[in-house]
Design a protein around this motif. Structure first.
Motif, PDB file in Angstrom:
ATOM      1  N   ARG A 103       5.159   9.995  -7.966  1.00 38.30           N
ATOM      2  CA  ARG A 103       4.502   8.771  -7.495  1.00 38.30           C
ATOM      3  C   ARG A 103       5.527   7.637  -7.401  1.00 38.30           C
ATOM      4  O   ARG A 103       6.515   7.615  -8.112  1.00 38.30           O
ATOM      5  CB  ARG A 103       3.361   8.384  -8.434  1.00 38.30           C
ATOM      6  N   GLY A 104       5.247   6.694  -6.504  1.00 37.30           N
ATOM      7  CA  GLY A 104       6.125   5.534  -6.350  1.00 37.30           C
ATOM      8  C   GLY A 104       7.370   5.802  -5.543  1.00 37.30           C
ATOM      9  O   GLY A 104       8.305   4.999  -5.556  1.00 37.30           O
ATOM     10  N   GLY A 108       3.130   9.011  -0.712  1.00 32.24           N
ATOM     11  CA  GLY A 108       1.768   8.659  -0.324  1.00 32.24           C
ATOM     12  C   GLY A 108       1.741   7.888   0.988  1.00 32.24           C
ATOM     13  O   GLY A 108       0.887   8.123   1.846  1.00 32.24           O
ATOM     14  N   THR A 109       2.699   6.991   1.163  1.00 39.98           N
ATOM     15  CA  THR A 109       2.797   6.224   2.405  1.00 39.98           C
ATOM     16  C   THR A 109       2.985   7.162   3.593  1.00 39.98           C
ATOM     17  O   THR A 109       2.304   7.033   4.618  1.00 39.98           O
ATOM     18  CB  THR A 109       3.974   5.225   2.327  1.00 39.98           C
ATOM     19  N   GLU A 110       3.904   8.116   3.467  1.00 42.54           N
ATOM     20  CA  GLU A 110       4.176   9.042   4.574  1.00 42.54           C
ATOM     21  C   GLU A 110       2.996   9.970   4.836  1.00 42.54           C
ATOM     22  O   GLU A 110       2.681  10.265   5.990  1.00 42.54           O
ATOM     23  CB  GLU A 110       5.457   9.837   4.310  1.00 42.54           C
ATOM     24  N   LEU A 111       2.341  10.442   3.781  1.00 44.37           N
ATOM     25  CA  LEU A 111       1.152  11.279   3.963  1.00 44.37           C
ATOM     26  C   LEU A 111       0.054  10.501   4.695  1.00 44.37           C
ATOM     27  O   LEU A 111      -0.556  11.006   5.637  1.00 44.37           O
ATOM     28  CB  LEU A 111       0.624  11.788   2.619  1.00 44.37           C
ATOM     29  N   LEU A 140      -1.777   0.417  -1.532  1.00 43.95           N
ATOM     30  CA  LEU A 140      -1.370   1.238  -0.389  1.00 43.95           C
ATOM     31  C   LEU A 140      -2.472   1.248   0.662  1.00 43.95           C
ATOM     32  O   LEU A 140      -2.212   1.035   1.848  1.00 43.95           O
ATOM     33  CB  LEU A 140      -1.061   2.672  -0.850  1.00 43.95           C
ATOM     34  N   TYR A 141      -3.689   1.473   0.246  1.00 41.24           N
ATOM     35  CA  TYR A 141      -4.800   1.526   1.195  1.00 41.24           C
ATOM     36  C   TYR A 141      -4.959   0.193   1.923  1.00 41.24           C
ATOM     37  O   TYR A 141      -5.153   0.155   3.141  1.00 41.24           O
ATOM     38  CB  TYR A 141      -6.099   1.913   0.481  1.00 41.24           C
ATOM     39  N   LYS A 142      -4.854  -0.900   1.205  1.00 44.98           N
ATOM     40  CA  LYS A 142      -4.979  -2.220   1.833  1.00 44.98           C
ATOM     41  C   LYS A 142      -3.852  -2.451   2.832  1.00 44.98           C
ATOM     42  O   LYS A 142      -4.068  -3.042   3.893  1.00 44.98           O
ATOM     43  CB  LYS A 142      -5.000  -3.320   0.767  1.00 44.98           C
ATOM     44  N   ARG A 143      -2.657  -1.995   2.505  1.00 43.93           N
ATOM     45  CA  ARG A 143      -1.510  -2.133   3.410  1.00 43.93           C
ATOM     46  C   ARG A 143      -1.772  -1.434   4.747  1.00 43.93           C
ATOM     47  O   ARG A 143      -1.284  -1.873   5.788  1.00 43.93           O
ATOM     48  CB  ARG A 143      -0.263  -1.559   2.734  1.00 43.93           C
ATOM     49  N   PHE A 144      -2.540  -0.355   4.711  1.00 46.17           N
ATOM     50  CA  PHE A 144      -2.860   0.388   5.925  1.00 46.17           C
ATOM     51  C   PHE A 144      -4.157  -0.088   6.580  1.00 46.17           C
ATOM     52  O   PHE A 144      -4.640   0.539   7.505  1.00 46.17           O
ATOM     53  CB  PHE A 144      -2.927   1.888   5.627  1.00 46.17           C
TER      54      PHE A 144
END
Length: 162
Positions: A103-104, A108-111, A140-144
């Motif tokens: 993690r970190g 997760g971002t790439e997935l 992460l979700y908010k960023r997307f």
């Protein structure tokens, strides 16, 4: 830095999906994690059980040693079999988990980027998810572009329009 590729889920990955289902259950810092048996609970097992049905889509991050590092999936539910992040029958629910030690690192971002691109190509209009408000993944979700639309129990339901 971790070198990895992202590829579509195959039938051989189903055991790993069960492992990631357990990893996706958020445990607040300082608390004991749930028993592994929790994934046998029908309200949780529905996220992996009978994987490969119509509409199931997902990706796995795999390192250069062939070790699976994390997964991301979407699956459709209906009003008679709601997931925790259910909003309607036309919106698949997203699930994601990364092995703790990876993690970190941007996996997760790439997935998420890969899955969102494919969902758009498949003409999927919205995705939903359920996340504990204390889970760092919420950033992460908010960023997307995921937005909070409600609460189910102690978790936030979020959606993104594609």
């Amino acid at each position: 830095m971790t070198t990895y590729i992202i590829r579509s889920i195959t039938e051989q990955d189903i055991t790993f999906l069960w492992e990631m289902l357990f990893e996706s259950i958020y445990t607040p810092e300082g608390q004991e994690p749930a028993s592994r048996d929790i994934i046998n609970n029908p309200s949780i097992s529905k996220y992996v059980k009978d994987w490969g049905r119509d509409g199931d889509m997902g990706y796995i991050a795999v390192n250069d040693l062939g070790q699976s590092l994390g997964s991301i999936t979407i699956r459709y539910f209906n009003k008679d079999n709601k997931g925790y992040g259910y909003v309607n029958d036309e919106t698949p629910e997203l699930g994601m988990a990364i092995r703790t030690e990876y993690r970190g690192r941007g996996i997760g971002t790439e997935l998420l980027k890969t899955l969102l691109e494919q969902a758009k190509m498949e003409a999927i209009n919205t995705l939903s998810l359920s996340v504990d408000p204390n889970n760092p993944a919420i950033k992460l979700y908010k960023r997307f572009g995921f937005k909070e639309v409600g609460m189910e129990g102690t978790s936030i339901t979020m959606i993104v329009n594609l």
